[in-house]
Every structure is written in structure tokens, then in C-alpha cells.
Motif scaffolding. Sequence first.
Motif, PDB file in Angstrom:
ATOM      1  N   LYS C 143       4.204   8.417   3.300  1.00 50.16           N
ATOM      2  CA  LYS C 143       4.439   7.641   4.407  1.00 50.16           C
ATOM      3  C   LYS C 143       3.742   6.363   4.438  1.00 50.16           C
ATOM      4  N   CYS C 144       2.683   6.056   3.727  1.00 51.15           N
ATOM      5  CA  CYS C 144       1.854   5.212   4.102  1.00 51.15           C
ATOM      6  C   CYS C 144       2.542   3.824   3.550  1.00 51.15           C
ATOM      7  N   ILE C 145       2.323   2.835   4.600  1.00 49.67           N
ATOM      8  CA  ILE C 145       2.794   1.322   4.377  1.00 49.67           C
ATOM      9  C   ILE C 145       1.725   0.443   4.140  1.00 49.67           C
ATOM     10  N   LEU C 146       0.410   0.923   3.435  1.00 51.39           N
ATOM     11  CA  LEU C 146      -0.713  -0.063   2.968  1.00 51.39           C
ATOM     12  C   LEU C 146      -1.019  -1.131   4.355  1.00 51.39           C
ATOM     13  N   CYS C 147      -0.970  -0.744   5.255  1.00 52.32           N
ATOM     14  CA  CYS C 147      -1.219  -1.747   6.421  1.00 52.32           C
ATOM     15  C   CYS C 147      -2.841  -2.009   6.302  1.00 52.32           C
ATOM     16  N   GLY C 148      -3.737  -1.048   5.931  1.00 51.75           N
ATOM     17  CA  GLY C 148      -5.042  -1.227   6.119  1.00 51.75           C
ATOM     18  C   GLY C 148      -5.636  -0.846   7.526  1.00 51.75           C
ATOM     19  N   CYS C 149      -5.179  -0.370   8.392  1.00 49.15           N
ATOM     20  CA  CYS C 149      -5.739   0.010   9.622  1.00 49.15           C
ATOM     21  C   CYS C 149      -6.763   0.910   9.307  1.00 49.15           C
ATOM     22  N   CYS C 150      -6.580   1.911   8.384  1.00 46.73           N
ATOM     23  CA  CYS C 150      -7.463   3.075   7.972  1.00 46.73           C
ATOM     24  C   CYS C 150      -8.731   2.478   7.446  1.00 46.73           C
ATOM     25  N   THR C 151      -8.615   1.904   6.437  1.00 49.03           N
ATOM     26  CA  THR C 151      -9.809   1.527   5.399  1.00 49.03           C
ATOM     27  C   THR C 151     -10.483   0.579   6.295  1.00 49.03           C
ATOM     28  N   ALA C 209      -6.433   5.905  13.410  1.00 47.04           N
ATOM     29  CA  ALA C 209      -5.893   4.354  13.323  1.00 47.04           C
ATOM     30  C   ALA C 209      -4.571   4.412  12.582  1.00 47.04           C
ATOM     31  N   CYS C 210      -4.201   5.338  11.912  1.00 47.37           N
ATOM     32  CA  CYS C 210      -2.877   5.390  11.106  1.00 47.37           C
ATOM     33  C   CYS C 210      -2.004   5.348  11.755  1.00 47.37           C
ATOM     34  N   PRO C 211      -1.106   4.019  11.959  1.00 47.23           N
ATOM     35  CA  PRO C 211       0.384   4.095  12.610  1.00 47.23           C
ATOM     36  C   PRO C 211       1.490   4.914  11.992  1.00 47.23           C
ATOM     37  N   ARG C 212       1.223   5.571  11.008  1.00 42.49           N
ATOM     38  CA  ARG C 212       2.056   6.289  10.609  1.00 42.49           C
ATOM     39  C   ARG C 212       1.846   7.720  10.738  1.00 42.49           C
ATOM     40  N   GLU C 213       0.801   7.912  11.321  1.00 35.33           N
ATOM     41  CA  GLU C 213       0.242   9.185  11.766  1.00 35.33           C
ATOM     42  C   GLU C 213       0.009  10.266  10.563  1.00 35.33           C
TER      43      GLU C 213
HETATM   44  S1  SF4 Z   1      -3.406   3.259   8.149  1.00 34.41           S
HETATM   45 FE1  SF4 Z   1      -1.974   4.711   7.398  1.00 34.41          FE
HETATM   46  S2  SF4 Z   1      -0.269   3.534   6.804  1.00 34.41           S
HETATM   47 FE2  SF4 Z   1      -1.887   1.979   7.028  1.00 34.41          FE
HETATM   48  S3  SF4 Z   1      -2.800   2.284   5.054  1.00 34.41           S
HETATM   49 FE3  SF4 Z   1      -3.794   3.623   5.946  1.00 34.41          FE
HETATM   50  S4  SF4 Z   1      -2.859   5.676   5.471  1.00 34.41           S
HETATM   51 FE4  SF4 Z   1      -1.343   3.874   4.796  1.00 34.41          FE
END
Ligand code: SF4
Lengths: 128, 130, 232
Positions: C143-151, C209-213
Amino acid sequence: MTTRYARTPKPSGSTFEVLSWFYMRASGALLALMVVFHLIWMHYVIGLTNIDFDVIAGRWTGPGGIFWRSYDLTLLILASLHGMNGIRFVTDDYIHNRGWRAVVKALIALVLLLMVVFGGLVIFTFNG
Amino acid sequence: MSANPKKGFVSSTLSYKGGIGHWSWILHRLGGLGIAFFLILHILDIFMVGVSRAAFEELLFIYHEPLLRPVIWALVFGVFYHALNGLRIIIQDFWPHMFRYQKQLATTVWVIVIVLTVFLVGVDIAGMLA
Amino acid sequence: MQVTLKIQRFNPEKDSAPYWKEYTIEAEPTDRVLDGLLKIKLEQDGTLTMRSSCAHGICGSDAMRINGVNRLACKSLFQEVGNNVTVEPIAGLPVIKDLVVDMEPFMEHYRSVLPFFINDDPPPEKERLQSEEDRLKFEETTKCILCGCCTTSCPTFWATDAYVGPAAIVQAHRFIFDSRDQGSAQRLEILADPDGVWRCRTIFNCTNACPREIKVTEAIAEVKKEILFSKL
Ligand code: SF4
Ligand code: HEM
Ligand code: SF4
Ligand code: FES
């Protein structure tokens, strides 16, 4: 605009980091039992104000001497290695200059060696 | 030219509203460092037992001096927190499913730590009064 | 409702350091922070710069730190975040302008974990079959959209941008636990690097932080265990 490209992970075949991660958990589980027991023993069973030379000398030379010397030695080695490896984690996070990092890591290794040598010496050689 | 992202890691760490896990990590790290430095001191004072009775008695004030008690108590709290929080991390690392109960487990850690710390500080105060 | 947005501004051609600027707008409680930002850009200050595209939480381009935590501006309603909102760029990446950061170091980490399907067997006639149970092992991480919220919520990443970061590990997880993929050993070897999974201190900011939970920390722990058992 300058982009700072980060270093990215590469396959290295090294097992040091995985072993160190595993050691932190294995030693941590043992330390949890031993350190909590140590604290309760010294504060509750003996009492801080009663700690003196005779108490320490008595426990190493008395009837339980072998037990206490083994206990203290195990605690010493587990905690020193765990603590110094933990400090290494922290320096890896915050010290980025390669030279300084090497210097600090060498210091950590030296302190670890001194801790085990000094601590071990007194546990092994104490005779009243 | 661009803003240097590295400059801000301390302020990022302190300003991020990361919740219980974020603060647990900061305490775990500070606690671990605190205990490690105390351990160095502790090895030295016990080493004095091997040097001579007088040398050890020189350092006994660490454990006897009432003014240093708050420092000892902070350390006791630090050890209990690091130990219990460490156990939580170990449990979650080996049963990743338990990360779903992060909040509950982190709260449980606090409850046990407070009980243990209050108990030992109480014992110390009772000893001082006696 | 009246909303005050305190926004971190930075123009590399004019400013020596980032500064804060406040804007007040009229907005519906059901408007999103992204709507607010676009309104400011349209009506008050055309120089305000941010990224956005889909506006529906799918493209992953508008990650920002909103009231102290990383979120997608297009998934943050004013009724959730309140009428006093602080907006800054996500931390740990170079700021290009205002709320826009350089994602290239992040993408480099993403590419380093071989985030693509590897299987050298000749393709079967129809499709590579997989049991429902096997598919569920990596359901989350698809489900990851590579938004970068997590990193960019990870204290380790702020301190050392050499850390591969949760997003790249999530992407690796998606292939490592795919029974049809044959590149797992290679990926585990890459992530066993000192700047790989071991830098994760299980702080949990990424999961929050992950918006995709996505259960990010849990996925990282599964990868760590996989490496541990492959090495012991
Ligand atoms: S916060 Fe969630 S959706 Fe965004 S990059 Fe990280 S794992 Fe992927
Ligand atoms: C009492 C039982 C203990 C347990 C269960 C425990 C557990 C742990 C664990 C699991 C970690 C790894 C954290 C991570 O990787 O995120 C850790 C780190 C650490 N420990 Fe312990 N530990 C204990 C005792 C000690 C002692 C006695 C010391 C000091 C001598 C110490 C010092 C450290 C340090 C400095 C770190 C690194 C902190 C960091 O990386 O943030 N620990 N501990
Ligand atoms: S759980 Fe790991 S990756 Fe996620 S924020 Fe924490 S340290 Fe970073
Ligand atoms: S604009 Fe696409 S995710 Fe927010």
C-alpha cells in the motif's frame, strides 16, 4: 542547487551488526533479571546505609563466595559490553566525521577493556 | 544553496510530536548512557575494595551521603525504565505482531517502573529515617 | 471558520535562513490543509511553494510536518488539526523552497533495495500463482505510496541520512515476503548493512506518520528477524 547524495546500503556479508543487535537483546534479557535483583538486594535486603567494606568482603569470602563472585563477574561482563556497545550505537548516529568516529570508537573499546580488567581483577584476586 | 538538514537533528528530535514511542526512545537512550557512565564509576569504587579498606571507605559517601540520594534515585529510576522498556523492545522485536499493542505495552512499562521505583525509594527513605 | 496558518518559508535566492510567516484565511471545517495552502497561494501570496498533485492521498507528493507531525496536507482536515496550524517541510532532506524538499536522497535509498520483481524462471503460460495465505504476508506493504512521511519522521534518519529509512524497508518487505520473488537473499544482504535495518531503534514515529496506515515498525521487525535467522 547542490544535492547531497546519501550513502546507500550495500551487500557486505558482514555479520557484526546482526550479532551486535542480537547480543543487545540476549544480554538485555539476562541483565533485566540480574540488575533488578542486584538493586533490590542492595537497597532492600542490605540497605544502602549499611553498605560498607565488611559487607562486600563478607559476601566474596563467606560461604556464598563462589556464587557471589560468579554473579558479580557475569554482571560485570554482560553490562560492560552491553553499555559500551550501546554507546557505540549512539556515536554511530551522531558522529559523522570518519576520523572522529574512529577515535571515539577506539576510546570506547579501551574503556571496555579497562572496565573488564579492573572489575575482573578485584573479583578474582580479593582475599580479605 | 539549500538549508542544511543535518543542522536540525537535535531540534527535530525535541520538537517532533511523536507520541509515547518517541519519548520512550529518548528516555531509553539517556537512561542507557547514564547507567553506562555510572557503571564506570561503580567499577572504580568496587576496585578500591581490592586496594584497601581505607581507599574504599573514602568513596562510601556515594552510597551514604543523604544529599546524593536524589542522584541515586534518578539512577534507580533510569535502570528500571531502561530494563523494562528494553524488555518491551525485545518482546516486540521477536514477536513483531506485538507492535500493534505499542501503546498498551509502553503504558504497562510505565506502570511497572513507577511501582518498582516508588518501592525502592520508599525503602531508602525508611532506611534513612531508622 | 477562521484559520491561521503559520508556515515556514525559505527562498534560497533571497533568504539566508528559513523564517515563519502567518496567514489567516476563511475555511470550512471539512477543508483540507492543502486547500488552505492553495487558497493562500491564489489569493494572498503567489510565491508560496509546495508540491501536490492528486489531492486524494494517492500520489504521495504533499508530505509536510503539520502541527509537529508528518502528514499529507491533502488528508488533513481543519476539523482534525484545529484552526491554528503550523506547517513546515518534512525534516532530514534539503529544503529546495518553502515546503518543497529534495526527495532524491530518499529515492536513492528506495532504489538501493532492489524494489522490483526478480524471477529468472521463464514466465508460465498464464500467471505465477500464489496462495491467498502467501499473498497476505505482504498485503500491508503493497500500500506504500512513497510519500516519505515515515522516513522523515525517524530520529535516526534526521541524525544520519545514510540510514536507508523505513520507506525503503517497507518497499523491500513487499518483495522479500513475496513467494514468487527470487531476490530475497540479495535484499536481505543489502539491508544487513550497518546503515540498513539495524539503525531502526523501534521508535514508532514512522508507523504513526504513515498516511496509508501501514504497520511500518512491524514490517521492519519482520525483516530484522528474517536476517537474524538467515545468519544464525
Ligand atoms: S509513510 Fe507509509 S506510504 Fe509513506 S512512504 Fe512511508 S510507508 Fe510508504
Ligand atoms: C537491565 C536490563 C537491560 C535491558 C533489558 C536492556 C536492553 C537494551 C536493549 C534492548 C537495547 C537496544 C535498544 C535498541 O537497539 O533500540 C539497549 C541499548 C542500550 N543499553 Fe541497555 N539494557 C539493560 C541494561 C543496561 C545497562 C546496565 C547499561 C549500561 C551499562 C545499558 C546501556 C545501554 C545503552 C547505552 C544502550 C544504547 C541506547 C541507544 O542505542 O539508544 N543497558 N538496552
Ligand atoms: S520504528 Fe525504526 S524506522 Fe520507524 S521511526 Fe522508529 S527508528 Fe525510525
Ligand atoms: S496530493 Fe497526492 S497524496 Fe496528497
